[in-house]
Motif scaffolding. Structure first.
Motif, short mmCIF file in Angstrom:
data_model
loop_
_atom_site.label_atom_id
_atom_site.label_comp_id
_atom_site.label_asym_id
_atom_site.label_seq_id
_atom_site.Cartn_x
_atom_site.Cartn_y
_atom_site.Cartn_z
N TRP A 192 52.21 101.04 22.51
CA TRP A 192 53.22 101.84 21.80
C TRP A 192 54.62 101.24 21.85
CZ3 TRP A 192 57.32 103.83 24.60
CH2 TRP A 192 57.16 103.84 25.98
N LEU A 193 54.93 100.36 22.80
CA LEU A 193 56.26 99.74 22.87
C LEU A 193 56.16 98.29 22.40
CD1 LEU A 193 59.24 100.04 23.67
CD2 LEU A 193 58.62 99.24 25.96
N PRO A 194 56.59 97.99 21.16
CA PRO A 194 56.37 96.67 20.57
C PRO A 194 57.04 95.53 21.33
CG PRO A 194 56.96 98.27 18.88
CD PRO A 194 57.20 98.93 20.21
N ARG A 195 56.33 94.42 21.38
CA ARG A 195 56.86 93.17 21.92
C ARG A 195 57.14 92.24 20.73
NH1 ARG A 195 56.40 90.77 26.92
NH2 ARG A 195 54.86 92.32 27.58
N ARG A 232 55.15 87.65 -0.71
CA ARG A 232 54.68 86.53 0.10
C ARG A 232 54.81 86.95 1.56
NH1 ARG A 232 54.32 81.73 -2.55
NH2 ARG A 232 54.72 80.57 -0.63
N VAL A 233 53.68 87.07 2.23
CA VAL A 233 53.62 87.70 3.55
C VAL A 233 53.16 86.69 4.61
CG1 VAL A 233 52.57 89.55 4.93
CG2 VAL A 233 53.07 89.93 2.50
N LEU A 234 53.86 86.68 5.73
CA LEU A 234 53.44 85.89 6.89
C LEU A 234 53.11 86.84 8.03
CD1 LEU A 234 53.07 83.20 8.46
CD2 LEU A 234 55.50 83.35 9.06
N VAL A 235 51.91 86.70 8.58
CA VAL A 235 51.49 87.48 9.74
C VAL A 235 51.52 86.57 10.96
CG1 VAL A 235 49.61 88.82 10.77
CG2 VAL A 235 50.03 88.96 8.30
N ILE A 236 52.18 87.03 12.01
CA ILE A 236 52.25 86.25 13.25
C ILE A 236 51.29 86.84 14.26
CG2 ILE A 236 53.72 85.47 15.14
CD1 ILE A 236 56.14 85.82 13.32
N GLY A 237 50.36 86.01 14.77
CA GLY A 237 49.44 86.47 15.80
C GLY A 237 48.00 86.20 15.43
N GLY A 238 47.14 86.22 16.45
CA GLY A 238 45.72 85.97 16.22
C GLY A 238 44.82 87.03 16.83
N GLY A 239 45.43 88.13 17.29
CA GLY A 239 44.64 89.22 17.87
C GLY A 239 44.03 90.10 16.80
N ALA A 244 55.01 90.90 12.56
CA ALA A 244 54.76 90.37 13.90
C ALA A 244 53.71 91.22 14.61
CB ALA A 244 56.06 90.35 14.71
N CYS A 245 52.55 90.64 14.80
CA CYS A 245 51.47 91.33 15.52
C CYS A 245 51.38 90.69 16.90
CB CYS A 245 50.16 91.19 14.76
SG CYS A 245 50.24 91.79 13.06
N THR A 246 52.40 90.94 17.69
CA THR A 246 52.61 90.19 18.94
C THR A 246 52.50 91.07 20.17
OG1 THR A 246 54.99 90.42 18.41
CG2 THR A 246 53.95 88.31 17.94
N GLY A 247 51.80 92.17 20.05
CA GLY A 247 51.46 92.96 21.21
C GLY A 247 52.53 93.95 21.65
N TYR A 248 52.31 94.47 22.86
CA TYR A 248 53.13 95.56 23.37
C TYR A 248 53.47 95.32 24.84
CZ TYR A 248 51.45 97.93 19.20
OH TYR A 248 51.19 98.25 17.88
N PHE A 249 54.58 95.91 25.25
CA PHE A 249 54.93 95.94 26.66
C PHE A 249 54.11 97.02 27.37
CE2 PHE A 249 58.84 94.07 24.95
CZ PHE A 249 59.07 93.05 25.86
N LEU A 250 53.76 96.77 28.60
CA LEU A 250 53.18 97.78 29.46
C LEU A 250 54.34 98.59 30.03
CD1 LEU A 250 50.41 98.65 30.55
CD2 LEU A 250 50.77 97.12 32.47
#
Length: 444
Positions: free
Chosen positions: A150-153, A181-188, A316-322
């Motif tokens: 829930w807290l974006p990184r 023109r879309v760029l997605v960051i991440g591989g998850g 940016a699909c770069t995960g979340y902070f714990l």
């Protein structure tokens, strides 16, 4: 029964409701707090940016038989549910679980827990907000189930991007990216899902990876891929991972065949990605593989191979902070370092604090969260005592994890699904399933 105990549960998502259910099963006085208007956590879809991180077309990435509560299976809910249920099916499943076990009378909705502080006698003073007012209440025990998505990184690259930039947490549907023109960051999992969805409507969608990821299809030999993994769960983890890697290469092939960055890690060192459509979209020219980003220049992105492209939007699909914002950081802070909790739930020193669902299996969280909840409830009911060497066991969680993963914030709470369940089940009686708990009186 157990009148001296008063237990607070933070969160009524999938982990919070099973924590509450199992506490009530033992006749314990427990109440859950949740900021939403109903149970379900991230699985309550809304087009508005909110707590939710699911989007319009989200389906679970683990199969239903390995993603259900033992006390209330998907067959108990709806025998015709899909192998990979949608977010709406899951929302209804969690709400049916809460209704079946009478949890609604023990949940306070529309409440934001703002602070949790230990009192001089070791109890917990909980501060919470409702309808603009601040309240305080004291509890003997605290159960944390606030989730970790829930807290974006955000990523950090040199330069400035002048186009639209958002985190996957804010992505709700593909329609706003039509013709862009879309760029997605991440591989998850989120990155690959977002790339697939935007590619249906965008002028172009590219996906940038800084490392190679394994892309695992949802089905092997006509069966959900995690069911194939379950059949080999008796094999030692290292050997199992080796053979699963071979199977994946036979079924899918090397990443280079798709223009993707090669995998350079052993199986389990990085979370694998479950996706059936990304490779299809790449080979049909709808998604363009790209390397890591070197820098931004206005609406231009310069990649590490010096390729320059212009984009309208970056997701940016770069995960979340714990994150546990209700704790003082001097007391609890797992946002950037190791998580020394035995079975990902027991604190080495604070014995009236439990974490439920704060782990990341190569599979689904909820079955493990249910088992954690049952172990916790047994301890609070006086039916079981935690090991005396709890501090040593907590240290071992960090020094000897199930998988030796790369050093990144995303990989601090990873467990092997099957081994983790077995580790929890050894503290439970053989007949731990409880489908018909006694009727209880509301204590909210």
């Amino acid at each position: 029964m157990h009148e001296s105990k008063k237990i607070a549960v933070i969160g009524a998502g999938p982990s919070g409701i099973t924590a509450l259910k199992n506490l009530l099963d033992k006749g314990l006085n427990a109440v859950a707090f949740d900021r939403n208007a109903d149970v379900g956590g991230n699985w309550i879809y809304s087009e508005n940016e909110s707590h939710s991180s699911v989007f319009e077309t989200t389906h679970i990435i683990s199969s239903k038989t390995l993603s259900q509560y033992a006390d209330f299976t998907f067959d108990d809910f709806d025998p015709e549910i899909a192998d990979y249920p949608s977010h709406d099916e899951l929302r209804r499943y969690f709400q049916a679980y809460a209704a079946k076990f009478g949890l609604y009378d023990h949940i306070r909705f529309g409440v934001l827990v703002s602070h949790c502080e230990r009192t001089q006698n070791g109890n917990w003073e909980i501060s919470f907000e409702k309808d603009g007012d601040l309240y305080h209440e004291t509890f003997t025990h605290l159960v944390v189930c606030n989730g970790h998505h829930w807290l974006p990184r955000w990523p950090n690259y040199p330069g400035n991007f002048t186009g639209e930039m958002l985190h996957s947490h804010s992505f709700k549907k593909a329609a706003p990216f039509e013709g862009k023109r879309v760029l997605v960051i991440g591989g998850g999992n989120s990155a690959c899902d977002v790339a697939v969805e935007t590619s249906r409507v965008s002028e172009i969608t590219a996906i940038s990876w800084r490392r190679g990821y394994r892309i695992i299809p949802k089905f092997f030999f006509g069966q959900p891929s995690d069911k194939i993994g379950e059949k080999s769960s008796w094999i030692p983890l290292k050997i199992r991972s080796f053979f699963f890697d071979i199977l994946l290469k036979i079924m899918v092939g090397d990443n280079k065949l798709y223009g993707l960055r090669e995998v350079e890690t052993k199986f389990g060192e990085v979370h694998p990605t479950i996706n059936d459509e990304l490779l299809y979209k790449i080979r049909h020219g709808k998604v363009k593989p790209r390397l890591d980003i070197k820098r931004f220049e206005g609406n231009k992105v310069i990649f590490e191979n010096d390729l320059v492209e212009e984009f309208d939007s970056i997701i940016a699909c770069t995960g979340y902070f714990l994150s546990h914002p209700f704790f003082d950081k001097e007391l609890i802070d797992y946002s950037s370092g190791p998580v020394p909790l035995y079975l990902k739930m027991f604190h080495p020193e604070i014995n009236n604090l439990y974490f439920i669902g704060m782990f990341q299996p190569l599979g689904c969280i909820w079955p493990g969260a249910e088992l954690q909840s049952k172990v916790m409830a047994r301890e609070l009911a006086g039916e079981w005592s935690r090991p005396e060497n709890i501090k040593e066991l907590c240290e071992r969680e960090v020094s000897k994890p199930h998988y030796q993963q790369i050093n990144s914030p995303r990989h601090t709470i990873t467990v092997d699904y099957h081994k983790f369940k077995k580790d929890l089940e050894k503290y439970l009686p053989s007949e731990y399933i409880s489908k018909n708990p006694p009727k209880l009186t509301a204590k909210t």
